[in-house]
Design a protein around this motif. Structure first.
Motif, PDB file in Angstrom:
ATOM      1  N   PHE A 279       0.634  -1.558   0.536  1.00  0.00           N
ATOM      2  CA  PHE A 279      -0.135   0.215  -0.045  1.00  0.00           C
ATOM      3  C   PHE A 279       1.068   1.394   0.173  1.00  0.00           C
ATOM      4  CE2 PHE A 279      -2.903  -3.576   1.377  1.00  0.00           C
ATOM      5  CZ  PHE A 279      -3.901  -3.153   0.833  1.00  0.00           C
ATOM      6  N   CYS A 280       1.349   1.560  -1.227  1.00  0.00           N
ATOM      7  CA  CYS A 280       1.894   2.721  -1.718  1.00  0.00           C
ATOM      8  C   CYS A 280       1.773   3.886  -1.614  1.00  0.00           C
ATOM      9  CB  CYS A 280       3.075   1.991  -2.198  1.00  0.00           C
ATOM     10  SG  CYS A 280       4.624   3.536  -3.031  1.00  0.00           S
ATOM     11  N   ALA A 281       0.258   4.156  -2.427  1.00  0.00           N
ATOM     12  CA  ALA A 281      -0.496   5.129  -2.776  1.00  0.00           C
ATOM     13  C   ALA A 281      -0.481   6.140  -1.493  1.00  0.00           C
ATOM     14  CB  ALA A 281      -1.499   4.662  -2.783  1.00  0.00           C
ATOM     15  N   VAL A 283      -2.939   7.753  -0.212  1.00  0.00           N
ATOM     16  CA  VAL A 283      -4.279   8.200  -0.317  1.00  0.00           C
ATOM     17  C   VAL A 283      -5.142   9.614   0.478  1.00  0.00           C
ATOM     18  CG1 VAL A 283      -6.709   7.379   0.350  1.00  0.00           C
ATOM     19  CG2 VAL A 283      -4.816   5.792  -0.336  1.00  0.00           C
ATOM     20  N   ALA A 284      -5.837  10.050  -0.323  1.00  0.00           N
ATOM     21  CA  ALA A 284      -5.758  11.628   0.387  1.00  0.00           C
ATOM     22  C   ALA A 284      -6.708  11.140   1.603  1.00  0.00           C
ATOM     23  CB  ALA A 284      -7.091  12.670  -0.014  1.00  0.00           C
ATOM     24  N   ASP A 285      -6.448  11.797   2.956  1.00  0.00           N
ATOM     25  CA  ASP A 285      -7.553  11.094   4.217  1.00  0.00           C
ATOM     26  C   ASP A 285      -8.867  11.502   3.787  1.00  0.00           C
ATOM     27  OD1 ASP A 285      -6.003   9.288   4.904  1.00  0.00           O
ATOM     28  OD2 ASP A 285      -4.333  11.204   5.814  1.00  0.00           O
ATOM     29  N   PRO A 313     -12.297   6.374   3.200  1.00  0.00           N
ATOM     30  CA  PRO A 313     -12.459   5.165   3.517  1.00  0.00           C
ATOM     31  C   PRO A 313     -10.348   4.359   3.683  1.00  0.00           C
ATOM     32  CG  PRO A 313     -12.996   4.840   1.893  1.00  0.00           C
ATOM     33  CD  PRO A 313     -12.968   5.850   1.963  1.00  0.00           C
ATOM     34  N   ASP A 314     -10.026   4.017   5.162  1.00  0.00           N
ATOM     35  CA  ASP A 314      -8.671   4.337   4.589  1.00  0.00           C
ATOM     36  C   ASP A 314      -8.512   2.479   4.583  1.00  0.00           C
ATOM     37  OD1 ASP A 314      -6.001   2.691   5.478  1.00  0.00           O
ATOM     38  OD2 ASP A 314      -6.056   4.551   7.227  1.00  0.00           O
ATOM     39  N   ILE A 315      -7.524   2.696   3.131  1.00  0.00           N
ATOM     40  CA  ILE A 315      -8.060   1.471   1.858  1.00  0.00           C
ATOM     41  C   ILE A 315      -7.379   0.100   3.398  1.00  0.00           C
ATOM     42  CG2 ILE A 315      -6.860   0.253   0.062  1.00  0.00           C
ATOM     43  CD1 ILE A 315      -7.090   3.473  -0.819  1.00  0.00           C
ATOM     44  N   LEU A 316      -5.868  -0.235   3.719  1.00  0.00           N
ATOM     45  CA  LEU A 316      -4.927  -0.402   3.692  1.00  0.00           C
ATOM     46  C   LEU A 316      -5.629  -0.706   5.336  1.00  0.00           C
ATOM     47  CD1 LEU A 316      -1.268   0.459   5.134  1.00  0.00           C
ATOM     48  CD2 LEU A 316      -2.462  -1.506   6.299  1.00  0.00           C
ATOM     49  N   GLY A 331       3.156  -1.328   4.554  1.00  0.00           N
ATOM     50  CA  GLY A 331       2.191  -0.062   4.548  1.00  0.00           C
ATOM     51  C   GLY A 331       3.560   0.936   4.256  1.00  0.00           C
ATOM     52  N   PHE A 332       3.149   2.067   4.355  1.00  0.00           N
ATOM     53  CA  PHE A 332       3.660   3.012   3.987  1.00  0.00           C
ATOM     54  C   PHE A 332       3.389   4.022   5.202  1.00  0.00           C
ATOM     55  CE2 PHE A 332       7.350   2.306   0.863  1.00  0.00           C
ATOM     56  CZ  PHE A 332       6.855   1.016   0.477  1.00  0.00           C
ATOM     57  N   ALA A 333       4.492   5.257   5.324  1.00  0.00           N
ATOM     58  CA  ALA A 333       3.874   5.803   6.090  1.00  0.00           C
ATOM     59  C   ALA A 333       4.761   7.653   5.730  1.00  0.00           C
ATOM     60  CB  ALA A 333       3.948   5.434   7.538  1.00  0.00           C
ATOM     61  N   LYS A 346       1.170   3.433  13.514  1.00  0.00           N
ATOM     62  CA  LYS A 346       0.525   2.588  12.183  1.00  0.00           C
ATOM     63  C   LYS A 346       1.040   1.276  12.106  1.00  0.00           C
ATOM     64  CE  LYS A 346       0.569   7.122   9.847  1.00  0.00           C
ATOM     65  NZ  LYS A 346       0.706   8.182   9.105  1.00  0.00           N
ATOM     66  N   LYS A 350      -3.305  -0.369  12.146  1.00  0.00           N
ATOM     67  CA  LYS A 350      -3.647  -0.235  10.659  1.00  0.00           C
ATOM     68  C   LYS A 350      -3.352  -1.875  10.514  1.00  0.00           C
ATOM     69  CE  LYS A 350      -3.075   3.870   8.164  1.00  0.00           C
ATOM     70  NZ  LYS A 350      -3.235   4.308   7.309  1.00  0.00           N
TER      71      LYS A 350
HETATM   72  O1  C5P Z   1      -2.003   8.435   5.732  1.00  0.00           O
HETATM   73  P1  C5P Z   1      -1.655   7.129   6.449  1.00  0.00           P
HETATM   74  O2  C5P Z   1       0.183   7.687   6.638  1.00  0.00           O
HETATM   75  O3  C5P Z   1      -2.249   6.863   7.106  1.00  0.00           O
HETATM   76  O4  C5P Z   1      -0.623   6.281   5.252  1.00  0.00           O
HETATM   77  C1  C5P Z   1      -0.341   5.473   5.916  1.00  0.00           C
HETATM   78  C2  C5P Z   1      -0.777   4.258   5.119  1.00  0.00           C
HETATM   79  O5  C5P Z   1      -2.078   3.774   4.755  1.00  0.00           O
HETATM   80  C3  C5P Z   1       0.370   4.467   3.800  1.00  0.00           C
HETATM   81  O6  C5P Z   1       0.156   2.515   3.078  1.00  0.00           O
HETATM   82  C4  C5P Z   1      -1.309   4.523   2.809  1.00  0.00           C
HETATM   83  O7  C5P Z   1      -1.497   3.913   1.829  1.00  0.00           O
HETATM   84  C5  C5P Z   1      -2.469   3.420   3.437  1.00  0.00           C
HETATM   85  N1  C5P Z   1      -3.488   4.581   3.443  1.00  0.00           N
HETATM   86  C6  C5P Z   1      -5.478   3.752   2.502  1.00  0.00           C
HETATM   87  N2  C5P Z   1      -5.434   4.620   2.549  1.00  0.00           N
HETATM   88  C7  C5P Z   1      -6.181   5.729   3.033  1.00  0.00           C
HETATM   89  C8  C5P Z   1      -4.714   6.299   3.653  1.00  0.00           C
HETATM   90  C9  C5P Z   1      -3.157   5.630   3.450  1.00  0.00           C
HETATM   91  O8  C5P Z   1      -4.248   2.848   2.379  1.00  0.00           O
HETATM   92  N3  C5P Z   1      -7.610   6.423   2.944  1.00  0.00           N
END
Ligand code: C5P
Length: 405
Positions: A279-281, A283-285, A313-316, A331-333, A346, A350
């Protein structure tokens, strides 16, 4: 795509490049340069016909060592030129490969130096043919290709288009990135073969009126490096790419999405069939609650613009909650402060197995640059601080780590 090759994994590996007589022979120089740039040592063999199109001196001047052209020379030196590549190189790539060379290889002839070298070569053999479309589609060539494929030879198939003589059809040398990627794959371990990977990468675009968006400067470069490295190791990659993500290996299943919601929907559909999630995107929170399908017009008396944001939605986190014990998650931060504590928090909250965190507000790290400087931690309590390195090298090391989870 070539810039995502893992340099550390390829460094000092040796590839032997065969060049046949074809107008496309000049492209072999660029193929060599790209492979050298990725860290490979290259030797070259030109057939006699190839030397009519391009000079051996071009290759040796650019660092190919050695450059072979003939089986026998007048003073009798180097009697074993036909055996050396088989002893020293880890892969043999012939690009461009002519119809004659395909025929020689299919039938085990060793009547020129390149064919003899190929016959004495036990490692992976890659052929990137280039020829007139009639020659490529001739039953004799089709039969030779069939024999070679059956023997395990890797083909980088020619493309359709207009060839040098003006004819149209299949026979143009494949694109150079595709040839280079195939050669790199042949040199690397296939330790992710059979693994299905879901990858999210790039930014998301959240519309707030008919023409404007809320987004971030993610380029998708770290994600593209992960896609390339996972493909090179044999994984099947399903990439959910946000807007502006660059080319990915064409073997990857690429699904272009724009908003976080679209990425979430596509990821949720795919996840049950996947083995691993990267999960590298970025993503807009939050998403602006849209003003409507048309362009928002300013009013001459406006002193401020209030936009209401609603959480995405938080995909990861959502997929991690619905994952099977055998599914692995990286996952990435991206942080601006308190990197290590935020990363550890995280990782836990997560529910991921492996976390790679970087600062955004320092050089050699973060959005759109070539390098990354990562703090990596996993669910077993292991932690490492990595020095700045190419995103492709970081991607390779993260996959190494993931395989140990
Ligand atoms: O934005 P945040 O620091 O919480 O992101 C941490 C990880 O969660 C990342 O790997 C990001 O791709 C994933 N993420 C996600 N969906 C979101 C926000 C973040 O999958 N809405």
């Amino acid at each position: 795509m070539i810039r995502h090759l893992p340099h550390n994994a390829l460094a000092r590996k040796r590839l032997h490049l065969g060049v046949c007589g074809s107008v496309a022979a000049y492209k072999a120089v660029e193929i060599m340069r790209l492979l050298q740039k990725a860290g490979l040592d290259i030797s070259v063999c030109l057939t006699q016909a190839a030397t009519r199109f391009i000079s051996p001196l071009t290759f040796s001047s650019l660092g190919a060592n050695p450059v072979y052209t003939r089986m026998f020379n007048d003073n009798g030196e180097n009697t074993f030129a036909h055996l050396e590549p088989g002893r020293q190189a880890e892969a043999l790539l012939i690009a461009p490969a002519s119809a004659t060379t395909l025929a020689r290889l299919a039938h085990g002839l060793a009547d020129d130096l390149l064919a003899a070298q190929a016959l004495a070569f036990n490692g992976p053999l890659l052929l990137a043919p280039a020829m007139n479309p009639n020659m490529w589609s001739h039953p004799a060539t089709r039969h030779n290709v069939k024999i070679l494929r059956k023997r395990g030879v890797i083909f980088v198939a020619p493309e359709s288009g207009r060839v040098a003589c003006g004819d149209e059809g299949e026979g143009k040398l494949a694109s150079l990135p595709e040839i280079v990627l195939a050669a790199a794959k042949a040199l690397l371990p296939q330790d992710m073969a059979g693994i299905k990977i879901l990858l999210t990468l790039g930014p998301t675009w959240e519309r707030w009126d008919g023409v404007r968006i809320w987004t971030n400067p993610s380029s998708g470069r770290m994600g593209a490096a992960l896609a390339v490295c996972a493909h090179l190791r044999g994984a099947e990659v399903f990439a959910l790419a946000g807007p502006g993500v660059p080319d990915l290996p064409h073997q990857a299943h690429r699904i272009d999405v724009a908003s976080a919601r679209q990425m979430f929907d596509a990821a949720s559909d795919l996840w049950p069939q996947m083995d691993t999630g990267l999960f590298c995107a970025a993503v807009a929170d939050f998403s602006p609650s849209p003003f409507g399908p048309t362009k928002y017009k300013k009013n001459g008396n406006d002193t401020e613009l209030n936009i209401r944001f609603l959480p995405n939605p938080d995909i990861l986190a959502t997929l991690a909650r619905h994952s099977r014990p055998d599914q692995k998650i990286l996952g990435f931060a991206a942080e601006t402060d308190n990197l290590e504590n935020n990363a550890r928090a995280k990782l836990k909250s997560k529910g991921m197995g492996l976390m790679a965190a970087n600062l955004l507000n320092v050089t050699d790290s973060g959005f759109a640059c070539a390098n990354n400087t990562l703090f990596v931690c996993d669910c077993r309590g292991r932690e490492e601080k990595w020095p700045p390195m190419l995103k492709s090298d970081a991607a390779w090391r993260l996959l190494d780590w993931l395989l140990t989870l």
